[in-house]
Design a protein around this motif. Structure first.
Motif, PDB file in Angstrom:
ATOM      1  N   ILE A   1      13.661  -1.466  -5.859  1.00 37.42           N
ATOM      2  CA  ILE A   1      12.565  -2.293  -5.322  1.00 37.42           C
ATOM      3  C   ILE A   1      12.622  -3.693  -5.910  1.00 37.42           C
ATOM      4  CG2 ILE A   1      10.047  -2.565  -5.323  1.00 37.42           C
ATOM      5  CD1 ILE A   1       9.836   0.465  -5.085  1.00 37.42           C
ATOM      6  N   GLU A   2      12.908  -3.773  -7.194  1.00 32.34           N
ATOM      7  CA  GLU A   2      12.986  -5.082  -7.863  1.00 32.34           C
ATOM      8  C   GLU A   2      14.141  -5.905  -7.308  1.00 32.34           C
ATOM      9  OE1 GLU A   2      14.254  -7.819 -11.214  1.00 32.34           O
ATOM     10  OE2 GLU A   2      15.313  -6.035 -10.503  1.00 32.34           O
ATOM     11  N   ILE A   3      15.258  -5.242  -6.974  1.00 31.06           N
ATOM     12  CA  ILE A   3      16.411  -5.939  -6.386  1.00 31.06           C
ATOM     13  C   ILE A   3      16.016  -6.583  -5.062  1.00 31.06           C
ATOM     14  CG2 ILE A   3      18.672  -5.535  -5.316  1.00 31.06           C
ATOM     15  CD1 ILE A   3      19.208  -3.486  -7.524  1.00 31.06           C
ATOM     16  N   ARG A   4      15.095  -5.949  -4.361  1.00 34.19           N
ATOM     17  CA  ARG A   4      14.648  -6.470  -3.065  1.00 34.19           C
ATOM     18  C   ARG A   4      13.559  -7.539  -3.189  1.00 34.19           C
ATOM     19  NH1 ARG A   4      16.864  -1.689  -2.451  1.00 34.19           N
ATOM     20  NH2 ARG A   4      17.733  -1.032  -0.434  1.00 34.19           N
ATOM     21  N   GLY A   5      13.281  -7.948  -4.413  1.00 38.17           N
ATOM     22  CA  GLY A   5      12.321  -9.023  -4.630  1.00 38.17           C
ATOM     23  C   GLY A   5      10.871  -8.577  -4.579  1.00 38.17           C
ATOM     24  N   LEU A   6      10.618  -7.278  -4.657  1.00 35.83           N
ATOM     25  CA  LEU A   6       9.252  -6.763  -4.644  1.00 35.83           C
ATOM     26  C   LEU A   6       8.839  -6.319  -6.045  1.00 35.83           C
ATOM     27  CD1 LEU A   6       9.484  -4.554  -1.410  1.00 35.83           C
ATOM     28  CD2 LEU A   6       8.568  -6.880  -1.611  1.00 35.83           C
ATOM     29  N   GLU A   7       7.529  -6.250  -6.255  1.00 38.24           N
ATOM     30  CA  GLU A   7       7.005  -5.823  -7.548  1.00 38.24           C
ATOM     31  C   GLU A   7       6.323  -4.476  -7.358  1.00 38.24           C
ATOM     32  OE1 GLU A   7       4.083  -7.505 -11.104  1.00 38.24           O
ATOM     33  OE2 GLU A   7       4.810  -8.852  -9.522  1.00 38.24           O
ATOM     34  N   SER A   8       6.506  -3.579  -8.329  1.00 35.69           N
ATOM     35  CA  SER A   8       5.920  -2.244  -8.200  1.00 35.69           C
ATOM     36  C   SER A   8       5.214  -1.840  -9.488  1.00 35.69           C
ATOM     37  CB  SER A   8       7.008  -1.208  -7.873  1.00 35.69           C
ATOM     38  OG  SER A   8       7.951  -1.131  -8.930  1.00 35.69           O
ATOM     39  N   ALA A   9       4.192  -0.995  -9.326  1.00 36.86           N
ATOM     40  CA  ALA A   9       3.544  -0.347 -10.462  1.00 36.86           C
ATOM     41  C   ALA A   9       4.172   1.034 -10.646  1.00 36.86           C
ATOM     42  CB  ALA A   9       2.047  -0.225 -10.214  1.00 36.86           C
ATOM     43  N   VAL A  10       4.098   1.549 -11.871  1.00 31.55           N
ATOM     44  CA  VAL A  10       4.750   2.820 -12.190  1.00 31.55           C
ATOM     45  C   VAL A  10       3.757   3.728 -12.904  1.00 31.55           C
ATOM     46  CG1 VAL A  10       6.564   3.913 -13.549  1.00 31.55           C
ATOM     47  CG2 VAL A  10       7.062   1.809 -12.319  1.00 31.55           C
ATOM     48  N   ILE A  11       3.653   4.961 -12.442  1.00 31.02           N
ATOM     49  CA  ILE A  11       2.784   5.952 -13.091  1.00 31.02           C
ATOM     50  C   ILE A  11       3.538   7.276 -13.160  1.00 31.02           C
ATOM     51  CG2 ILE A  11       0.646   7.295 -12.913  1.00 31.02           C
ATOM     52  CD1 ILE A  11      -0.634   4.939 -11.484  1.00 31.02           C
TER      53      ILE A  11
ATOM     54  N   ASN B   1      -4.185  -1.596  -7.480  1.00 34.78           N
ATOM     55  CA  ASN B   1      -5.385  -1.681  -6.634  1.00 34.78           C
ATOM     56  C   ASN B   1      -5.885  -3.112  -6.446  1.00 34.78           C
ATOM     57  OD1 ASN B   1      -5.488   1.107  -6.275  1.00 34.78           O
ATOM     58  ND2 ASN B   1      -6.877   1.434  -8.002  1.00 34.78           N
ATOM     59  N   ASP B   2      -5.513  -4.013  -7.350  1.00 36.66           N
ATOM     60  CA  ASP B   2      -6.023  -5.386  -7.307  1.00 36.66           C
ATOM     61  C   ASP B   2      -5.457  -6.127  -6.083  1.00 36.66           C
ATOM     62  OD1 ASP B   2      -6.916  -7.927  -7.734  1.00 36.66           O
ATOM     63  OD2 ASP B   2      -6.066  -8.143  -9.751  1.00 36.66           O
TER      64      ASP B   2
ATOM     65  N   GLY C   1       0.796  -1.225   0.000  1.00 32.78           N
ATOM     66  CA  GLY C   1       0.000   0.000   0.000  1.00 32.78           C
ATOM     67  C   GLY C   1       0.824   1.268   0.000  1.00 32.78           C
ATOM     68  N   ASP C   2       2.158   1.128  -0.052  1.00 29.21           N
ATOM     69  CA  ASP C   2       3.022   2.309  -0.061  1.00 29.21           C
ATOM     70  C   ASP C   2       3.110   2.892  -1.468  1.00 29.21           C
ATOM     71  OD1 ASP C   2       3.539   2.305   2.594  1.00 29.21           O
ATOM     72  OD2 ASP C   2       5.549   1.416   2.462  1.00 29.21           O
ATOM     73  N   CYS C   3       3.197   4.220  -1.527  1.00 34.78           N
ATOM     74  CA  CYS C   3       3.407   4.924  -2.794  1.00 34.78           C
ATOM     75  C   CYS C   3       4.568   5.889  -2.621  1.00 34.78           C
ATOM     76  CB  CYS C   3       2.149   5.694  -3.211  1.00 34.78           C
ATOM     77  SG  CYS C   3       2.403   6.773  -4.643  1.00 34.78           S
ATOM     78  N   ILE C   4       5.617   5.708  -3.408  1.00 36.16           N
ATOM     79  CA  ILE C   4       6.776   6.594  -3.381  1.00 36.16           C
ATOM     80  C   ILE C   4       6.603   7.636  -4.485  1.00 36.16           C
ATOM     81  CG2 ILE C   4       9.283   6.748  -3.539  1.00 36.16           C
ATOM     82  CD1 ILE C   4       9.438   3.855  -2.706  1.00 36.16           C
TER      83      ILE C   4
ATOM     84  N   CYS D   1       1.630  -7.134  -6.988  1.00 38.21           N
ATOM     85  CA  CYS D   1       2.164  -5.770  -6.967  1.00 38.21           C
ATOM     86  C   CYS D   1       1.504  -4.977  -5.836  1.00 38.21           C
ATOM     87  CB  CYS D   1       1.903  -5.086  -8.313  1.00 38.21           C
ATOM     88  SG  CYS D   1       2.297  -3.346  -8.325  1.00 38.21           S
ATOM     89  N   LYS D   2       2.279  -4.602  -4.840  1.00 36.68           N
ATOM     90  CA  LYS D   2       1.732  -3.888  -3.686  1.00 36.68           C
ATOM     91  C   LYS D   2       2.380  -2.520  -3.473  1.00 36.68           C
ATOM     92  CE  LYS D   2      -0.836  -7.410  -2.691  1.00 36.68           C
ATOM     93  NZ  LYS D   2      -2.285  -7.340  -3.021  1.00 36.68           N
TER      94      LYS D   2
END
Length: 786
Positions: free
Chosen positions: A386-396, A413-414, A368-371, A419-420
């Motif tokens: 973020i990807e290096i840390r094994g997380l998935e992110s959306a980009v806008i 949002n899903d 739920g975080d947004c940078i 992707c969180k």
């Protein structure tokens, strides 16, 4: 010269010029008949004429007056009449006379009375002298006056009428200053909209922060009305209301700069329309109108569109949604129209709090975080980390197509999507419904353009900070409370200071010259470029205290870009109002190519456009490819925008729209795999996120210094802080750069080695005696050039 010959030469003159040449001919015949009674006076007569010169208005900025070229006269078919009436002129004597004329203080003062300041006077004289000295034959009147001055039969001041005539030829604005001031008079703008003034409108201001329900209440009124118009700042918002209206069983059309959608089968206009604010009609009557984000009436570039909607919409009820900072200005503007403003205030529906600790490390991210970043490079860097840390992110970010933004928002949002995390620019501030728990400001510095068109690098304003922070914990999302913080501990104090400041009230509303006003300007100044016309218009314009003229740098950029292409003024004006990203070379060259095709009367067909953009396009393999695809999408947007203004020359809008949807899908796939593209770009050195160029180092330094200055000024009021030692400051900066992904330990070592090498070279240079050698200077310039 015989009297019959004089009579013959007199008869050759055009009838309209005989009166003007009478004094000159009298002077020529003076040796035969003696002095004539009632001969023209000199400076006193001209000075008397100067009393009719325009005055009383503000002095124009004469640096905007571009001199036109007046070519010297070549040999005349009738011969040199002036020389036959008198004698050929001695050019050396004429030059002395002209120099004497230029140096006379009386003449300079007289020129100032006619609007010729020192700069214009000098330019006009240089042109006048060149014209006199280089012409094979002069007009009879000036030839005779110059001859008389040579023989002391006339005074040098008698040249002033001819000089003034020449000055008005090269500076035509001097001839029509009063007319230009009337055309550019932007006072009392409510009178521009007689249809709106013919009805008594009810103005309702829905005031409140983000996520307070103000727009919801206005839209409910819009949906329940028999007819209505929604005016939004973004295509995304217009699309949202368009879909919401039709889903609620209220037929609604869509009108944006690039798109027209009618829902009635026969193509008839529906009672409701959702549009971008620039596209609203000020002649169509409605029961209810909604103007969203009314505080953008102060926007340096687009504010004029909100002013036009506010003053011009023909609606029984006009609902305004926005910040409370606009209430006073709107009330003042409506007072001039005789309309009262009803204010309805709203409170935020969910709580939001500023945390007492910064994120400090991307390891501390939670679902739920947004940078929020303010540059694409930061977007790429954070996404990669973020990807290096094994997380998935959306980009806008702003330059993404609307479809891609919606797809990324849906992915974030899903609840079933892995992707969180969201990485975004301030593009999330409006137009997207996002389920965000915590907003994290990666930086508080945002480049901006002020009202004068100057680039500024300053911390974000309170209004911007509130708009972005308000996206956290929105009502109807899974997070019932919002949180706000910063990435760096040093920024947290500044963020709290910004958010706690009162929002400055809006002082003025934007205005913009219309095509009709520019056409009238061009009628008086036909040889002036469109860009220069705009400059002169803005300089001559007069506005009331509640208004300002919007910045028109983008318009002027396009005008200068296509200036050499032969187009009618109205067509040129439309091309210049086309929204383009002037930072994208391909988009700019496309505007140029479209204008060139139009000038040749060659329709821009679908087949031609496919060849131009080299369709089909491949999926992006790196970040550069992705940026290029975004530029192509903008070019297709430009085609669609022009297709609704020149339907015969841009005939294939429906096919291009289908093509654009395909391209949107390709871009969506690229953004979905953006971390892979970033990694490939780094591998092939197409994107340098780890090492900093000289320019980026200076920008980073400037940013950090700006932040530090503001933080120090804030802390100074509470307590005196002991400045860190140099070594501690260096370690803090280095660790922060590594943490942000801008530096790696290896790159840090490399920078240290380069710095030591540079210090060694500088030490050697200091030991050199005297001046540096040519080779040494060249070596010093090499790092900058690289």
């Amino acid at each position: 010269m015989s009297l019959p010959r004089c009579a013959l030469l007199w008869a050759r003159l055009p009838a309209g010029r005989q009166a003007g040449h009478l004094a000159a001919v009298c002077s020529a015949l003076r040796p035969h008949f003696g002095p004539f009674p009632g001969a023209l006076g000199r400076v006193p007569a001209v000075a008397a004429a100067s009393s009719s010169a325009s005055g009383g208005s503000k002095a124009p900025n004469t640096s905007l007056f571009v001199p036109l070229t007046v070519k010297p006269q070549g040999p005349s078919a009738d011969g040199d009449v002036g020389a036959e009436l008198t004698r050929p002129l001695d050019k050396n004597e004429v030059k002395k006379i002209l120099d004497k004329f230029y140096k006379r203080k009386e003449i300079q003062k007289l020129g100032a009375d006619y609007g010729l300041d020192a700069r214009l006077f000098h330019q006009a004289f240089i042109s006048f002298r060149n014209y006199i000295m280089q012409s094979h034959s002069l007009d009879v009147d000036i030839h005779i006056v110059l001859n008389d001055i040579c023989f002391s039969a006339a005074h040098v001041d008698d040249l002033f009428p001819f000089f003034l005539r020449h000055a008005k030829q090269i500076f035509p604005v001097l001839e029509c200053k009063d007319d230009l001031r009337k055309i550019s008079d932007l006072r009392i703008p409510p009178n521009w909209y007689p249809e709106a003034r013919a009805i008594q409108r009810k103005i309702i201001f829905h005031s409140g922060p983000t996520n307070s329900g103000k727009t919801y209440h206005a839209i409910q009124k819009y949906l329940s009305a028999k007819s209505g118009v929604y005016c939004g700042p973004l295509k995304l918002l217009a699309h949202e209301i368009f879909e919401k209206s039709n889903a609620a069983g209220v037929p609604c059309d869509l009108v944006t700069g690039e798109e027209r959608v009618t829902v009635e089968p026969d193509g008839k206009q529906a009672g409701h329309v959702a549009c971008t604010v620039e596209m609203c009609s000020v002649t169509t009557p409605y029961e209810v109108a909604v103007i969203d984000e009314i505080q953008m009436i102060r926007d340096p570039a687009r504010g004029w569109a909100w002013t036009r909607a506010l003053l011009g919409l023909c609606a029984e009820e006009v609902h305004l949604c926005g910040e409370s900072a606009a209430i006073d200005l709107v009330t003042e503007l409506m007072y001039t129209t005789g309309e009262e403003v009803e204010v309805r205030s709203y409170e935020r529906l969910t709580p939001i709090s500023v945390l007492d600790h910064a994120l400090e490390s991307l390891d501390n991210l939670r679902p739920g975080d947004c940078i929020v970043c303010f540059s694409k490079n930061d977007i790429y860097s954070v996404s990669r980390q973020i990807e290096i840390r094994g997380l998935e992110s959306a980009v806008i970010y702003g330059s993404l197509p609307p479809g891609t933004k919606l797809a990324q928002a849906k992915k974030f949002n899903d609840p079933d999507d892995p992707c969180k995390i969201l990485v975004a620019t301030d593009a999330i501030g409006m137009g997207l419904n996002l389920s965000i728990r915590r907003i994290i400001f990666y930086s508080l510095i945002k480049p901006s353009i002020n009202e004068k068109g100057e680039r500024e690098i300053e911390p974000i304003t309170t209004s911007q900070a509130l708009q972005i922070a308000g996206r956290a914990g929105r009502y109807s999302t899974q997070f019932k409370e919002g949180e706000v913080t910063t990435m760096n501990r040093e920024d947290l104090g500044l963020l709290k200071e910004i958010l706690n400041r009162p929002v400055d009230p809006i002082r003025a509303a934007g205005l913009h010259p219309t095509a009709e006003q520019i056409e009238m300007f061009a009628y008086h100044l036909p040889d002036t470029t469109l860009s220069n016309l705009i400059d002169i218009f803005v300089d001559f314009s007069q506005v009331d205290g509640q208004y300002f003229v919007c910045n028109m740098d983008d318009f002027k950029f396009s005008a200068e870009l296509i200036q050499h292409i032969p187009l009618s003024l109205r067509v040129r004006y439309v091309f210049c109002t086309a929204p383009i990203n002037k930072k994208q070379p391909f988009v700019c060259s496309s505007l140029l190519q479209f204008a060139r095709q139009y000038s040749r009367n060659e329709p821009l067909t679908f087949a031609w456009l496919r060849r131009y953009i080299k369709w089909p396009l491949l999926p992006p393999k790196n970040i550069k490819d992705l940026v290029d695809l975004e530029a192509v999408h903008d070019v297709l947007d430009l085609y669609l925008w022009l297709s609704y203004r020149f339907m015969d020359m841009f005939p294939d809008a429906s096919l291009v729209r289908h093509l654009q949807k395909e391209l949107d899908g390709i871009i969506q796939d690229g953004v979905h795999n953006i971390t892979k593209l970033i990694k490939i770009s780094e591998t092939h050195k197409l994107l340098n996120l780890q090492s900093l160029s000289t320019g980026s180092q200076s920008r980073l330094s400037e940013t950090l210094k700006s932040q530090a200055r503001r933080i120090r000024s804030t802390k100074r009021e509470s307590k005196a802080a002991e400045p860190p030692s140099c070594s501690a400051g260096e370690r803090s900066l280095a660790s922060r750069l590594v943490q942000q992904g801008l530096l790696t330990p290896d790159m840090l070592k490399q920078l240290e080695q380069e710095w030591l090498t540079q210090q060694t070279e500088q030490g050697k240079e200091r030991t050199d005696s005297g001046t540096y050698s040519k080779g040494t200077r060249r070596r010093k310039k090499e790092p900058d050039s690289e």
